[in-house]
Write a protein that holds these residues in place. Sequence first.
Motif, PDB file in Angstrom:
ATOM      1  N   GLY A 166     -25.488  10.682 148.812  1.00  0.00           N
ATOM      2  CA  GLY A 166     -24.488  12.064 149.227  1.00  0.00           C
ATOM      3  C   GLY A 166     -23.032  11.808 149.156  1.00  0.00           C
ATOM      4  O   GLY A 166     -22.392  12.557 149.851  1.00  0.00           O
ATOM      5  N   ARG A 167     -22.639  11.017 148.126  1.00  0.00           N
ATOM      6  CA  ARG A 167     -21.347  10.520 147.997  1.00  0.00           C
ATOM      7  C   ARG A 167     -20.347  11.497 147.070  1.00  0.00           C
ATOM      8  O   ARG A 167     -19.033  11.455 147.213  1.00  0.00           O
ATOM      9  N   VAL A 168     -21.142  12.186 146.270  1.00  0.00           N
ATOM     10  CA  VAL A 168     -20.364  12.665 145.100  1.00  0.00           C
ATOM     11  C   VAL A 168     -20.562  14.181 145.328  1.00  0.00           C
ATOM     12  O   VAL A 168     -21.468  14.985 145.365  1.00  0.00           O
ATOM     13  N   ASN A 169     -19.351  15.113 145.084  1.00  0.00           N
ATOM     14  CA  ASN A 169     -19.227  16.318 145.011  1.00  0.00           C
ATOM     15  C   ASN A 169     -19.358  16.990 143.754  1.00  0.00           C
ATOM     16  O   ASN A 169     -19.611  18.295 143.510  1.00  0.00           O
ATOM     17  N   ILE A 170     -18.722  16.157 142.694  1.00  0.00           N
ATOM     18  CA  ILE A 170     -18.437  16.968 141.521  1.00  0.00           C
ATOM     19  C   ILE A 170     -18.695  15.705 140.614  1.00  0.00           C
ATOM     20  O   ILE A 170     -18.081  14.567 140.913  1.00  0.00           O
ATOM     21  N   VAL A 171     -19.272  15.789 139.337  1.00  0.00           N
ATOM     22  CA  VAL A 171     -19.266  14.930 138.340  1.00  0.00           C
ATOM     23  C   VAL A 171     -18.438  15.530 137.096  1.00  0.00           C
ATOM     24  O   VAL A 171     -18.604  16.607 136.776  1.00  0.00           O
ATOM     25  N   HIS A 172     -17.529  14.720 136.491  1.00  0.00           N
ATOM     26  CA  HIS A 172     -16.690  14.909 135.694  1.00  0.00           C
ATOM     27  C   HIS A 172     -17.171  14.190 134.433  1.00  0.00           C
ATOM     28  O   HIS A 172     -16.813  13.032 134.464  1.00  0.00           O
ATOM     29  N   LEU A 173     -17.821  14.915 133.395  1.00  0.00           N
ATOM     30  CA  LEU A 173     -18.261  14.049 132.191  1.00  0.00           C
ATOM     31  C   LEU A 173     -17.149  14.248 131.169  1.00  0.00           C
ATOM     32  O   LEU A 173     -17.085  15.336 130.705  1.00  0.00           O
ATOM     33  N   GLN A 174     -16.775  12.806 130.493  1.00  0.00           N
ATOM     34  CA  GLN A 174     -15.976  12.760 129.747  1.00  0.00           C
ATOM     35  C   GLN A 174     -16.763  12.707 128.388  1.00  0.00           C
ATOM     36  O   GLN A 174     -17.108  11.715 127.710  1.00  0.00           O
TER      37      GLN A 174
END
Length: 354
Positions: A68-76
């Motif tokens: 539960g550590r991630v709020n957003i994933v930013h995919l390059q």
Amino acid sequence: MSKAIAMIGTDPKGQGGIASVVRTYSDAGLFAKHHIYYINSHVAGSSYKKCMVFIYGLIQFLFYCCMGRVNIVHLQMASYGSFMRKFVFFLIARIFRIKTIVHIHGAEFELFYREKSREFQKKMVQYVLSNADVVIALSNKWNEQLRGICNKSNVITIYNPIASPAVSFAVREKNVLLFLGHVGDRKGTFDLIRAMPDVIKLNPAVQLKIGGTGQIEAARQLAVELKVEAHVEFLGWVVGEDKERLLNSATLLLLPSYNEGLPMSILEAMAHGLPVIASDVGGIPEALACCVTECIVQPGDVLDLANKINHLLSDDALREDIARKLQQTVVEKFDVEVVANELTQLYNRLLEVK
């Protein structure tokens, strides 16, 4: 541990545009400010090494999601293999109901989607772009193209960032043409060599310095066939102080590409006050909007490329004027502080939305 953002992309220590963008973000303090975990999904090397890095990246990401550590994933994300790798991460983020930012970099993304993908791959692209919370395009032109694929209003434009040199010690030489990038057809390297005979006629002392890897032997052979090999130097991949020296000493940067996003080599040249001649593709016309007439060529137009090179080589005052305008454009649109602030606003908006 507090929740954070997971950014996923190629090894920042590697070559290429995405690696350069990620390094710029990190050096500017964006990762520390937003508690960004950077996860490598790709690295240069053998197939085994690439596979192991990808698997390890998936394990890392799954661990962060399960905890539960991630709020957003930013995919390059780029095209071809890059898209397929990021598709797996995207599906995992969807399963865990994590907000997703899909940041499109691939110079050939439109070609990849329209002509190089099978029907099921097109459906995958449509699914990703339509279901992402935000899709980032590198230029307004790309923004329109991506909206044509997903037909949604979730596409925004955020330019690539560049850190302006703290101090410029530019002492420019008179007849040095510089190319930085992958040596091959897409970047227009062979067209550039084909333009050299017409440039040499008016500028016998001109030198073309090619910094990059790729089809070096084919380019070298073309230079020999055209009898311009004495005017063409192949430098290999150029980084660090060597790149700084070239950007501060060259007369012109040339990038007559057939496909581009928003090339970092152009932004680097602009930041250093180095005039640019480049193709009318991707985000290049937006970057060079202050000097389109002098600095933009059509892909494949070798004669116009040679004419524009000769014109700028012959006019010191014009080059200085273009350099000032390009540096001002960087300050207003591409400086890393400006771009990082836009990302900060995006992250904050997504974090506020429940």
